[in-house]
Design an enzyme around this catalytic site. Sequence first.
Site, mmCIF file in Angstrom:
data_model
loop_
_atom_site.group_PDB
_atom_site.id
_atom_site.type_symbol
_atom_site.label_atom_id
_atom_site.label_comp_id
_atom_site.label_asym_id
_atom_site.label_seq_id
_atom_site.Cartn_x
_atom_site.Cartn_y
_atom_site.Cartn_z
ATOM 1 N N THR A 99 -15.128 -16.137 -28.774
ATOM 2 C CA THR A 99 -16.578 -16.279 -28.907
ATOM 3 C C THR A 99 -17.207 -16.899 -27.670
ATOM 4 O O THR A 99 -18.332 -16.554 -27.303
ATOM 5 C CB THR A 99 -16.891 -17.136 -30.159
ATOM 6 O OG1 THR A 99 -16.377 -16.447 -31.281
ATOM 7 C CG2 THR A 99 -18.371 -17.347 -30.342
ATOM 8 N N THR A 116 -11.249 -19.553 -30.788
ATOM 9 C CA THR A 116 -10.859 -20.803 -31.450
ATOM 10 C C THR A 116 -9.778 -20.601 -32.520
ATOM 11 O O THR A 116 -9.050 -21.538 -32.834
ATOM 12 C CB THR A 116 -12.084 -21.478 -32.105
ATOM 13 O OG1 THR A 116 -12.688 -20.563 -33.017
ATOM 14 C CG2 THR A 116 -13.089 -21.910 -31.066
#
Length: 418
Positions: free
Chosen positions: A84, A159
């Site tokens: 992201t 993540t």
Amino acid sequence: MVNAGNANITGKRVKIKAKGRIFEGIAMPSTTDSFVLKLNNGYNVGFFEYELLEVKDVKKMEETQELLKNPELPTVKIISTGGTIASKVDYNTGAVTSQFTAEEIVGDVPEVAEVCNIDATLLYNILSENMKVQHWKKLAREVYSALKDYEGVIITHGTDTMAYTASALAFMISTPKPVVLVGAQRSSDRPSSDAAMNLTCSAVTAISDLGEVVVVMHATTSDDYCYVHRGVKVRKCHTSRRDAFRSINFTPLGKIDYSTRQIEWFVKDRFKRGERELELRDKMEENCILIKFFPGLKPDILDYYYDRGYRGFVIEGTGLGHVSTDWIDTLRRICEDCVVVMTSQCLWGRVCDRVYDTGRYLLKAGVIEGEDMLPEVALVKLMWLLGNYDIEDAKKLVKENLVGEITKSTRYWEFEFE
Ligand code: GLU
């Protein structure tokens, strides 16, 4: 029908008049007859009636300028792997896609250039669920060579599996400098993005006096400070919150104030810059498995993997480190030529198989207590040990603290550390 309301201008910068006001933004894909505009503040608004005043092409990100270096600042290498933090909304599909190079990330976060100079490499452009052991190895080699020339290394990463990569690097590279993994829960073109603060704090960490692999991410839901987590003690604990990362069975190593850019260290006993020699040991044994026990799971799951050549087993047992007593005979058999490590699905606390009979049977069968290691860290450690040592040495080393993955005593209050 994706483009119903915006057919020809999707992805372009537009100015429109609607409801007596002027609006500017990017024309978004729409699944209805409405015209959807992403305003400059990041919010999407739909219009059924509007007058189109202006249409412009969006400047391509590849056109960003070459970064100028400040001779007074140290230079850090950013290795981009995707996720992201490296993504934006794709205005053709409306989906969030990974598409930007590391230079472009820095272009989005100019504060980083106030902390250090940046050289950037785009190594991968993948979502972290697509990482494989071969990606860790190539990344480790890239980090190893960057550590020879740069003050520190930052790795931008999705993540989801960032903590696995952090562990893999912590075992594969003995580092005298900071190696910082950083990500974002919200892409950088969203108003609530955590990318800018996380990246700036990662730059502060990368030029610090640290000499280990860490994860730097938001500490709270506000834009106030980040935590520096030891790479082998951290886990993503929330699917969407910006403060999703937690140090488990350990405190964060320190915190970085976003506004002052100062680090406050909490842990004295951390690896310091220059403390270790730079060394790369990137062999990994991929035939290792992490099995989560649940009531009723049959031991033939162990045979399944054993028969396929797996010799490294990490079990996520219950409580202090238990599985059903039905497993004991199979475990005794495979422990003869395998390393079997017991961890706990409680995550917090230490495995202790000396309290109950089940545990004592497990120890007798040859199962090794994984102390206070996270199950996934024990798995990555076992891959690394079996890649570099024979079974007997791996059995001894798996319960030794090599890079900070095992702490001597788990302190009760760490569970309450916010
Ligand atoms: N699942 C993706 C990844 O881990 C996107 C999530 C993120 O970057 O935080 O790469």
